[in-house]
Enzyme design. Sequence first.
Site, PDB file in Angstrom:
ATOM      1  N   LYS A 127       0.845  -1.185   0.000  1.00 36.34           N
ATOM      2  CA  LYS A 127       0.000   0.000   0.000  1.00 36.34           C
ATOM      3  C   LYS A 127       0.886   1.243   0.000  1.00 36.34           C
ATOM      4  CE  LYS A 127      -3.845   1.926   2.769  1.00 36.34           C
ATOM      5  NZ  LYS A 127      -4.701   1.668   3.952  1.00 36.34           N
ATOM      6  N   SER A 207      -9.449   2.083   2.680  1.00 38.00           N
ATOM      7  CA  SER A 207      -8.252   2.742   2.157  1.00 38.00           C
ATOM      8  C   SER A 207      -7.250   1.768   1.548  1.00 38.00           C
ATOM      9  CB  SER A 207      -7.589   3.595   3.237  1.00 38.00           C
ATOM     10  OG  SER A 207      -7.047   2.822   4.270  1.00 38.00           O
ATOM     11  N   SER A 231     -10.104  -0.734   7.205  1.00 38.29           N
ATOM     12  CA  SER A 231      -9.456  -0.511   5.912  1.00 38.29           C
ATOM     13  C   SER A 231      -8.603  -1.656   5.403  1.00 38.29           C
ATOM     14  CB  SER A 231      -8.625   0.782   5.955  1.00 38.29           C
ATOM     15  OG  SER A 231      -9.472   1.893   5.798  1.00 38.29           O
TER      16      SER A 231
END
Length: 535
Positions: A127, A207, A231
């Site tokens: 990420k 996210s 998330s």
Amino acid sequence: MKKRSVAALTAALAVAPLLAAGVPGQRAMAAESGADGSSSRAGSTVLRGIDLDTVTIPELQARMRRGDLTSSQLTLAYLQRVKTVDPKINAVLRTSPTALSQALASDVRHRLGKVRGPLDGIPVLLKDNVNTRDMPTTAGSLALAGSPPTTDADLVTRLRAAGAVILGKANMSEWANFRAAKPTSGWSAVGGQTHNPYVLDRNPCGSSSGSAAALAASLAQVAIGTETDGSIVCPAGMNGVVGHKPSLGLVSQSGVVPISAEQDTAGPMARNVIDTALTLSVISGADTAGTDAAFGLTAATQPAGLRGKRIGLWRLPSLGPDVDALMTRTASRLRAAGAQVIEVTPPYQARLAELEFPALLSEFHRDIDTYLSSRNGPRDLAALIEFNRTRPAEQTCFSGQELFELALAAPSTTDPRYQAMRAELDDLSRRSIDETMAAHHLDAIASPTNPPAWTTDCSRGDNDVIPSSTPAAVSGYPSLSVPAGFVGELPVGLLLMSGNHQDARLLALGAAVEQRLDAWRAPRYLPSLPSGTAG
């Protein structure tokens, strides 16, 4: 020392039974065709007779030990899929220019018999809020799009030491969805909008949206997400993959763009529980204590399956009748496998919802100021707010930064009002799980992870009031989402949560649930759903 011993215990308890459990037996068949018999693939997922959709890390390592496969071949296959498939979903921001040289180094280690562990040669996506010294780390914001950080995040250091191939960076919701009052998940000014691979006009949630969508599309073997509340697990559920939010402190947060040190954690995501557990063993530092187990050379502990397990089902009918019906079918299948399923409602949820957001505002102001001071660009939250006001590109999906402004005005974390809120949050969130599990003698609490994916709409923002992630997120206890099934074409996950530092037992239970439900199927990249279609 204490963290190391907890991590070692996690590896020893979690990995061996998962290797023995295997993966659901119908996966290879499901990957071959869609529900109507048509091809479910976007580009080939077959490499040297290996189905990338369904293969596990132990199977890949066995092939590499025999010389049937190299890390270079595997990495090239994933890079090719990024090139051909990712334009449909826009999940990968960038690939590492050193990915192939990392893979070649792993090939040398395999030939010399000096393999470093279960992730040696395995391609991993990160990420884009996880620091990497050789690639930008932006949290989706143009404010951080300049030079890369000077050092890797601790978890990246562990991945590199374990021989993993850092394949690249996944798109994410800008500032982990902690900027605007009504954000759109999967959108960032740096990367644009990520799409759900199952139905492309639907949202990927949360996210860690790019990490989950990339895994659903088989663009990497595993990925790293982060979670403050939902998330990791919501993107996992909504994209039909597995996501584990570890117990707080099990994975170092050093070098990860923060929201709150009291709740943030990075965690592993994969297409199956085995790969998720093996990745946790590396990023938590447990691989050094459990290498043999991780390779499947010793799997003396056989999985107990579901017989005799007691699972509390928190239905959450607010997620809709289709999800509730799926939970009824899920409970029936778990009971048929010998589990006892008892309906429960964890207490204190309204109070947790009332307190969590104000506490996070204070924590975000403290923690983002500390992080920004280590990077080139705006040096604190006030400067970041001003940056966004003067950058039109930061306003192309939504213009608001209401959460930033509220955080700037929030009480300091030294304020007694804040401290009372956090103390009550910690107490009630832990009691909500501990008391429920004790009252019913449970092995875990289960709930739906997500509703069917909503349509992506910048003008409306997300439709994501999803309370199931909050008890584990606020308490710092572990949670795990595994695929539960579908509402029409759209995946829904089953969220499992348990007591503090029970990650190993939760992963073992998750493997048994995964095997029983056998709910995974490959995405078909449908552009939209017909009007009136379920989901």
